[in-house]
Design a protein around this motif. Structure first.
Motif, PDB file in Angstrom:
ATOM      1  N   GLU A  45      50.812   1.954  -4.195  1.00 50.90           N
ATOM      2  CA  GLU A  45      50.756   3.320  -3.832  1.00 50.90           C
ATOM      3  C   GLU A  45      50.038   3.651  -2.731  1.00 50.90           C
ATOM      4  OE1 GLU A  45      53.321   5.147  -4.767  1.00 50.90           O
ATOM      5  OE2 GLU A  45      54.114   3.746  -6.172  1.00 50.90           O
ATOM      6  N   LEU A  46      48.893   3.127  -2.618  1.00 47.74           N
ATOM      7  CA  LEU A  46      47.763   3.289  -1.549  1.00 47.74           C
ATOM      8  C   LEU A  46      48.079   2.777  -0.208  1.00 47.74           C
ATOM      9  CD1 LEU A  46      44.498   3.394  -3.675  1.00 47.74           C
ATOM     10  CD2 LEU A  46      45.554   5.286  -2.657  1.00 47.74           C
ATOM     11  N   LYS A  47      49.018   1.680  -0.444  1.00 48.95           N
ATOM     12  CA  LYS A  47      49.433   0.787   0.773  1.00 48.95           C
ATOM     13  C   LYS A  47      48.103   0.059   1.140  1.00 48.95           C
ATOM     14  CE  LYS A  47      53.420   3.219   2.217  1.00 48.95           C
ATOM     15  NZ  LYS A  47      53.531   3.738   1.119  1.00 48.95           N
ATOM     16  N   MET A  48      47.319  -0.425   0.173  1.00 43.16           N
ATOM     17  CA  MET A  48      45.976  -1.153   0.629  1.00 43.16           C
ATOM     18  C   MET A  48      46.152  -2.685  -0.017  1.00 43.16           C
ATOM     19  SD  MET A  48      42.654   0.763  -0.793  1.00 43.16           S
ATOM     20  CE  MET A  48      41.096   0.200  -0.610  1.00 43.16           C
ATOM     21  N   ASP A  49      45.329  -3.386   0.789  1.00 45.37           N
ATOM     22  CA  ASP A  49      45.515  -4.708   0.508  1.00 45.37           C
ATOM     23  C   ASP A  49      44.855  -4.763  -0.996  1.00 45.37           C
ATOM     24  OD1 ASP A  49      45.220  -7.647   1.828  1.00 45.37           O
ATOM     25  OD2 ASP A  49      43.985  -7.482   0.216  1.00 45.37           O
ATOM     26  N   PRO A  50      45.584  -5.553  -1.845  1.00 44.44           N
ATOM     27  CA  PRO A  50      45.012  -5.693  -3.358  1.00 44.44           C
ATOM     28  C   PRO A  50      43.614  -6.562  -3.260  1.00 44.44           C
ATOM     29  CG  PRO A  50      46.996  -7.182  -2.793  1.00 44.44           C
ATOM     30  CD  PRO A  50      46.753  -6.345  -1.693  1.00 44.44           C
ATOM     31  N   ALA A  51      43.317  -7.251  -2.183  1.00 40.10           N
ATOM     32  CA  ALA A  51      41.860  -7.999  -2.359  1.00 40.10           C
ATOM     33  C   ALA A  51      40.836  -6.884  -1.912  1.00 40.10           C
ATOM     34  CB  ALA A  51      42.016  -9.120  -1.510  1.00 40.10           C
TER      35      ALA A  51
ATOM     36  N   ILE B  15      44.036 -16.742  -6.893  1.00 42.23           N
ATOM     37  CA  ILE B  15      45.235 -16.427  -6.126  1.00 42.23           C
ATOM     38  C   ILE B  15      46.273 -17.329  -6.134  1.00 42.23           C
ATOM     39  CG2 ILE B  15      45.611 -15.956  -3.617  1.00 42.23           C
ATOM     40  CD1 ILE B  15      42.489 -15.692  -3.314  1.00 42.23           C
ATOM     41  N   CYS B  16      47.436 -16.650  -6.090  1.00 42.89           N
ATOM     42  CA  CYS B  16      48.834 -17.308  -6.101  1.00 42.89           C
ATOM     43  C   CYS B  16      49.600 -17.128  -5.015  1.00 42.89           C
ATOM     44  CB  CYS B  16      49.605 -16.991  -7.447  1.00 42.89           C
ATOM     45  SG  CYS B  16      51.085 -17.844  -7.649  1.00 42.89           S
ATOM     46  N   VAL B  17      50.266 -18.193  -4.656  1.00 38.13           N
ATOM     47  CA  VAL B  17      51.187 -17.957  -3.317  1.00 38.13           C
ATOM     48  C   VAL B  17      52.396 -18.592  -3.726  1.00 38.13           C
ATOM     49  CG1 VAL B  17      51.650 -18.565  -1.049  1.00 38.13           C
ATOM     50  CG2 VAL B  17      49.338 -18.313  -1.853  1.00 38.13           C
ATOM     51  N   VAL B  18      53.648 -17.621  -3.654  1.00 34.45           N
ATOM     52  CA  VAL B  18      54.984 -18.085  -3.979  1.00 34.45           C
ATOM     53  C   VAL B  18      55.977 -17.810  -2.954  1.00 34.45           C
ATOM     54  CG1 VAL B  18      54.646 -17.609  -6.555  1.00 34.45           C
ATOM     55  CG2 VAL B  18      55.396 -15.817  -4.932  1.00 34.45           C
TER      56      VAL B  18
ATOM     57  N   ALA C 162      48.798 -12.899 -14.504  1.00 31.46           N
ATOM     58  CA  ALA C 162      49.071 -11.586 -13.579  1.00 31.46           C
ATOM     59  C   ALA C 162      48.982 -12.009 -11.964  1.00 31.46           C
ATOM     60  CB  ALA C 162      47.858 -10.663 -13.808  1.00 31.46           C
ATOM     61  N   ALA C 163      48.385 -13.118 -11.700  1.00 32.25           N
ATOM     62  CA  ALA C 163      48.134 -13.597 -10.296  1.00 32.25           C
ATOM     63  C   ALA C 163      49.642 -14.135  -9.903  1.00 32.25           C
ATOM     64  CB  ALA C 163      47.369 -14.830 -10.027  1.00 32.25           C
ATOM     65  N   VAL C 164      50.185 -14.700 -10.847  1.00 33.51           N
ATOM     66  CA  VAL C 164      51.863 -15.207 -10.518  1.00 33.51           C
ATOM     67  C   VAL C 164      52.701 -13.975 -10.396  1.00 33.51           C
ATOM     68  CG1 VAL C 164      53.822 -16.797 -11.016  1.00 33.51           C
ATOM     69  CG2 VAL C 164      51.274 -17.299 -11.765  1.00 33.51           C
ATOM     70  N   VAL C 165      52.457 -13.059 -11.335  1.00 33.55           N
ATOM     71  CA  VAL C 165      53.535 -11.910 -11.340  1.00 33.55           C
ATOM     72  C   VAL C 165      53.262 -11.104 -10.234  1.00 33.55           C
ATOM     73  CG1 VAL C 165      53.862  -9.748 -12.477  1.00 33.55           C
ATOM     74  CG2 VAL C 165      53.823 -11.923 -13.807  1.00 33.55           C
ATOM     75  N   ASN C 166      51.897 -10.984  -9.620  1.00 33.13           N
ATOM     76  CA  ASN C 166      51.628 -10.129  -8.615  1.00 33.13           C
ATOM     77  C   ASN C 166      52.135 -10.593  -7.402  1.00 33.13           C
ATOM     78  OD1 ASN C 166      50.424  -8.154 -10.276  1.00 33.13           O
ATOM     79  ND2 ASN C 166      48.176  -8.701  -9.735  1.00 33.13           N
ATOM     80  N   ALA C 167      52.114 -11.969  -7.339  1.00 27.17           N
ATOM     81  CA  ALA C 167      52.479 -12.818  -6.091  1.00 27.17           C
ATOM     82  C   ALA C 167      54.123 -12.529  -6.106  1.00 27.17           C
ATOM     83  CB  ALA C 167      52.193 -14.158  -6.188  1.00 27.17           C
ATOM     84  N   VAL C 168      54.905 -12.671  -7.064  1.00 30.48           N
ATOM     85  CA  VAL C 168      56.384 -12.687  -6.982  1.00 30.48           C
ATOM     86  C   VAL C 168      56.687 -11.133  -6.599  1.00 30.48           C
ATOM     87  CG1 VAL C 168      58.390 -12.375  -8.426  1.00 30.48           C
ATOM     88  CG2 VAL C 168      56.847 -14.278  -8.957  1.00 30.48           C
TER      89      VAL C 168
ATOM     90  N   GLY D 276      49.507 -13.202  -4.630  1.00 31.86           N
ATOM     91  CA  GLY D 276      49.098 -12.482  -5.989  1.00 31.86           C
ATOM     92  C   GLY D 276      47.619 -12.842  -6.228  1.00 31.86           C
ATOM     93  N   LEU D 277      46.865 -11.609  -6.384  1.00 35.14           N
ATOM     94  CA  LEU D 277      45.393 -12.037  -7.235  1.00 35.14           C
ATOM     95  C   LEU D 277      45.225 -11.353  -8.441  1.00 35.14           C
ATOM     96  CD1 LEU D 277      45.464 -10.772  -3.879  1.00 35.14           C
ATOM     97  CD2 LEU D 277      43.046 -11.196  -4.203  1.00 35.14           C
TER      98      LEU D 277
END
Ligand code: FES
Ligand code: FES
Lengths: 162, 808
Positions: free
Chosen positions: B401-407, B660-663, B768-774, B477-478
């Motif tokens: 929502e904030l369009k902010m980088d999650p890291a 950190i997950c990359v998909v 959560a990392a995998v889901v956030n990445a997807v 995803g983080l």
């Protein structure tokens, strides 16, 4: 039915019910409990043994189908010279935790190395994709098999005797 | 540090066998038997005259039992006995208490309440015969409407599942809350941004490769009951059998031999265990019961099943102000959750996570449904898996929502090292941590900025006219997690009134070899190796000279067992304290032997020596012999070198980590490929880094499984749709990437050797990392896992599906 099976080099023969699964023949009739059982649907590979050198899921083979054939189980992997390089690799690279998938995994690995002595990671991952492991996340199993590929049997036996 | 580099051993000294004298990489002692097929699991136990039992299970989710006719089964050749609910009623054993103050049926008498519930037990000469005879038991059912959707369990017209309980008119189990609702309200009122989201952590199953089972033998002559059983908590099981069946506890021996994985599946007491005992009492012979895989998936301890509504409040520049959550918890037909008594929702209220904000509140409502019982299992640390998933999803929703980088958003809100010990808004006291360092390390290993750059380039390319429609969608995803493990302290935590402390006995033999007896039980974690290393670390004798004994109640001290990542934090501390006591006693012996005072002695590398005269020294082995010899010891000092300890932890330990997950998602099929997974874990000092890494690997695979594949869903009749490995999918070597690990080390200030436990960290942190990445790949704020191709595809089309029901 009367069957005769060569198990780990020894001849075993006797009467079995035609419906007896090979996994139960090995575990219950012969007392070779190193072969495990983990599912009802041929998915897990815990029961993998070598039938004439080819990995099979022994829960999906009837004991009578093994009549006249040679079976290798985990108990037959090590020789008098010592551990098979696959066994040594699993130890060196921590390729096992609870040990339940391990016998099937190692026999699958042995068959892979017999046909491809120097498999890369992708080949290893594909070869073991029919063997489930709930503990290791597969990483160290892959490394264990790579270890075995890099250490031919003679070398492992020599080190073990030191 | 990456996994390809071997960490330096913490102690350079080596034993004669080449092992570290203490912490460091050491090959596992237990491997010798497993590699040769000489492990001994419950199903490997064979006793003379042993019979085999099989359980008849309900085909219905909800039905009244009109009659059970066993005539044909009784008459089947080879059948020795058929036990029904009626038989058990006669023994007052038809019902047993659960670990959560409810009761559950051993064999159903009045109704069946979930598909797969136990109805009859057939005992025969062999397993094939027992299973043949199951088909001959004739049960007449009157099917009833089933409660399948937890969201309708409290509807006024919902069928009442637990009419066995007096006065029950609905399916409500409990309401429970934590935190400060008013403070939350105030924080939300002044927030610039509020984001709300509904999410389901679906029902999953630990599914260890070895299913559950037991072999029971009641020796009628000696009155001794011996049970070989798949349990993570042998001592607790013994006490429960004594309390439930009225058997004398000193005549019960529980043996938990080699266990083929537990993950929480082997904490509870299942009807099959009780039935093997009853079967042995009835037949006089040993009785083995091993469940098959569908029985395992359908009837034993499921995990999760939380329907969560989260709301997060923040300032517009991304400072989190508050988090609140409403949970609807589906507990199945009986409340059989295995968790500390005072914590009905487990440790879920640690859901404020790793971030610094003042206000939080949660409310949990638990309901009965026509599904199997359970809830706490699958390496969840008593529901911290659900908690971490909730907060890490909500933080990502806020970033969206904030369009902010999650890291960046996480960095901005993480607790800072100087805030420890930190008391969370829901009352947890985090012992130690350096969170920004762990996140920075994960980002460094991942090459986070380059990954974001690559993603931006790919997105730009995909937006160009004529772009390849099959180009994968890249997602990053983080997740950052804080675990709370090692339960007790016992004044706050008990299970069925048994305080969560653990015993340990260390005994040195005259020749300096040792035995260490533990109350905890390994299911693959390598206790026989790491606990020897703990003792070696303290008293300097080689780990190969220390035999670790566990899993047999006749040979080990009482304790609550292995789950909730508690072995190292609790029993590990007990072992360290026992070793310290032995070391101090050895000092007294050394003073007597060297004819000096104890104050004159200094400790170095496994020996006591006289200060200023290093040649006047005694090694532990010499002191062990001296302690057993005729040497005169000071008044009041007994001979021998041993110690017995009960360790009651002063607090939980709080391992943490950054993942950190990359998909890559195939836009044409919805298939998700995990390209990379970076995991930085901080579990304090690592006793055996090789084993720690193995634990992390396994947990990461769990996370991939839950995020992408694993779910037990139900159809509208309550049929279980995940009842085999063809339907309940476990990750294979093909779904798992090559894990990239890193670490930081922040010791626990209150643990004798600073260690925090790691068994469940990765399972808790990784989904959560995998889901956030997807979701990052799809550009969506939220959709529910598991992201199977079908679920992903539907989410991409803007028509997400509920994972828990096969009905829309
Ligand atoms: S037992 Fe699972 S594949 Fe054979
Ligand atoms: S080591 Fe436990 S299942 Fe593979």
């Amino acid at each position: 039915m009367r069957i005769s099976v060569r198990v780990n080099g020894d001849e075993a023969s006797g009467d079995v019910e035609p419906r007896l699964l090979l996994v139960h023949y090995l575990r219950q009739t012969l007392g070779l409990t190193g072969t495990h059982w983990g599912c009802d649907t041929s998915n897990c590979g815990a029961c993998t043994v070598l039938l004439d050198g080819v990995p099979v899921k022994s829960c999906t083979v009837l004991a009578v189908m093994a009549d006249g054939h040679a079976v290798t189980t985990v108990e037959g992997l090590a020789t008098s010279d010592g551990l098979d390089p696959v066994q040594e690799g699993f130890m060196q690279e921590h390729g096992l935790q609870c040990g339940f998938c391990t016998p099937g995994m190692m026999l699958t690995a042995r068959a892979l190395l017999d046909r491809d002595p120097d498999p890369d990671e992708a080949t290893i991952r594909e070869a073991i994709s029919g063997n489930l492991c709930r503990c290791t996340g597969y990483e160290n199993i892959v490394r264990a098999i790579r270890w075995a590929a890099g250490h031919p049997a003679a070398e492992v036996a020599k080190e073990a005797s030191l | 540090m990456t996994t390809t580099e071997r960490p330096a051993d913490s102690d350079d000294l080596r034993s004669p066998a080449g092992n570290p004298l203490g912490f460091g990489r050491m090959l596992r002692k237990e491997d010798a038997r497993f590699l040769r097929g000489h492990g001994r699991y419950v199903d490997d136990v064979v006793l003379p005259g042993m019979l085999h039992g099989a359980i008849l299970r309900s085909p219905y989710a909800h039905a009244r039992i009109l009659s059970v006719d066993t005539t044909a089964a009784d008459a089947h050749p080879g059948v020795k006995a058929v036990i029904t609910g009626k038989t058990l009623e006669g023994l007052n054993l038809a019902w047993m208490p659960t670990l959560s103050g409810d009761v559950t049926a051993v064999l159903a008498t009045d109704k069946v309440r979930f598909q797969g519930q136990e109805v009859a037990f057939v005992i025969a000469d062999d397993e094939y015969t027992a299973r043949d005879a199951l088909e001959l038991v004739d049960v007449e059912y009157e099917p009833l409407p089933a409660v399948v959707d937890a969201r309708h369990a409290l509807d006024p017209d919902a069928p009442v599942i637990r009419d066995d309980l007096d006065g029950r008119t609905d399916n409500h189990i409990y309401d429970w809350e934590a935190g400060d609702a008013e403070a939350c309200e105030a924080a939300f009122a002044r927030a610039d941004v509020v984001v709300a989201e509904d999410m389901i952590y679906p029902r999953v199953h630990p599914a260890p490769m070895e299913t559950c089972g037991s072999v029971a033998y009641m020796d009628k002559v000696t009155g001794k009951l011996t049970v070989w059983t798949t349990t993570q908590a042998p001592h607790a099981h013994r006490t429960v059998y004594a309390l439930v069946a009225g058997l004398p506890e000193h005549k019960i021996q529980i043996i938990s031999p080699d266990i083929g994985g537990g993950f929480g599946n082997k904490v509870g007491i299942y009807p099959g265990y009780v039935l093997s005992i009853v079967g042995s009492i009835v037949t006089g012979a040993p009785v083995k019961w091993m469940e098959d895989r569908s029985e395992n998936l359908m009837s034993t301890s499921f995990a999760r099943d939380y329907h969560m509504h989260g709301e997060i409040a923040a300032t517009k520049d991304g400072k989190i102000l508050a988090l609140r959550v409403n949970v609807l918890a589906d507990h199945g037909a009986f409340n059989g959750v295995a968790q500390p008594t005072k914590f009905p929702a487990g440790f879920f209220h640690v859901f404020t996570g790793s971030y610094d904000y003042p206000a939080a509140h949660c409310k949990v409502t638990a309901v009965y449904t026509n599904k199997a019982l359970g809830g706490v299992a699958y390496a969840c640390s008593f529901r911290i898996t659900e908690a971490v998933y909730l907060v890490e999803r909500m933080v990502d929703c806020l970033a969206f929502e904030l369009k902010m980088d999650p890291a960046e958003l996480r960095m901005k809100n993480l607790l800072r090292p100087e805030q420890f010990p930190y008391t969370s808004p829901t009352g947890w006291v985090y012992d130690s941590g350096d969170y920004p360092r762990a996140l920075a390390e994960a980002m460094r290993i991942a090459g986070y900025d380059e990954l974001r750059k690559e993603q931006a380039e790919r997105r730009a390319a995909a937006a160009r006219p004529g772009a390849d429609p099959s180009a994968p969608l890249m997602g990053i995803g983080l997740s950052f997690f804080t675990e709370a493990v090692g339960a007790g302290p016992r004044k706050h935590m008990d299970i069925l009134g048994l305080g969560m402390a653990d015993g340990c006995e260390l005994r040195l033999h005259p020749t300096g070899k040792a035995q260490l007896r533990l109350s905890v039980q390994t299911q693959g974690q390598g206790h026989e190796t790491t606990f020897a290393q703990i003792v070696s670390h303290v008293i300097g004798i080689p780990p190969e000279d220390i035999e670790v004994l566990h899993g047999d109640t006749d040979n080990t001290p009482f304790g609550l067992g292995t789950y909730g990542s508690r072995s190292t934090p609790v029993s590990g501390a007990a072992a360290a304290v026992a070793a310290q006591r032995v070391k101090e006693k050895a000092r007294i012996v050394a003073a007597a032997a060297l004819e000096c005072s104890v104050e004159d002695l200094e400790w170095e590398h496994g020996r006591w020596y006289v200060r200023g005269d290093p040649e006047s020294a005694k090694t532990m082995a010499e002191l062990a012999m001296a302690a057993h010899s005729a040497l005169e010891l000071p008044e009041g000092v007994e001979g021998h070198l041993d110690a017995s300890v009960v360790y009651d932890p002063p607090n939980l330990t709080y391992p943490f980590g950054a993942y950190i997950c990359v998909v890559d998602v195939d836009p044409q099929t919805g298939a998700v490929k995990v390209r990379r997974f970076i995991a930085v874990d901080d579990c304090g000092p690592r006793i055996n880094p090789m084993i720690v890494e193995g634990q992390v690997h396994g947990g990461l695979a769990d996370g991939v499984g839950m995020a992408l594949m694993e779910v037990i869903a139900f159809d509208s009749d309550g049929n279980n749709l995940g009842g085999s490995f063809m339907d309940y999918l476990l990750p294979t070597s093909m779904e798992c990437p090559s894990w990239e690990l890193g670490m930081t080390v922040t010791p626990s200030p209150h643990h004798p050797i600073g260690v925090k436990g790691v068994g469940e960290s990765a399972t808790v942190g990784s989904p959560a990392a995998v889901v956030n990445a997807v979701l990052d790949a799809l550009g969506l704020r939220h959709a529910d896992m598991p992201f199977t191709p079908a679920m992903t595809w539907r989410a991409m089309q803007g028509r997400p599906m509920r994972p828990d029901l096969a009905i829309e």
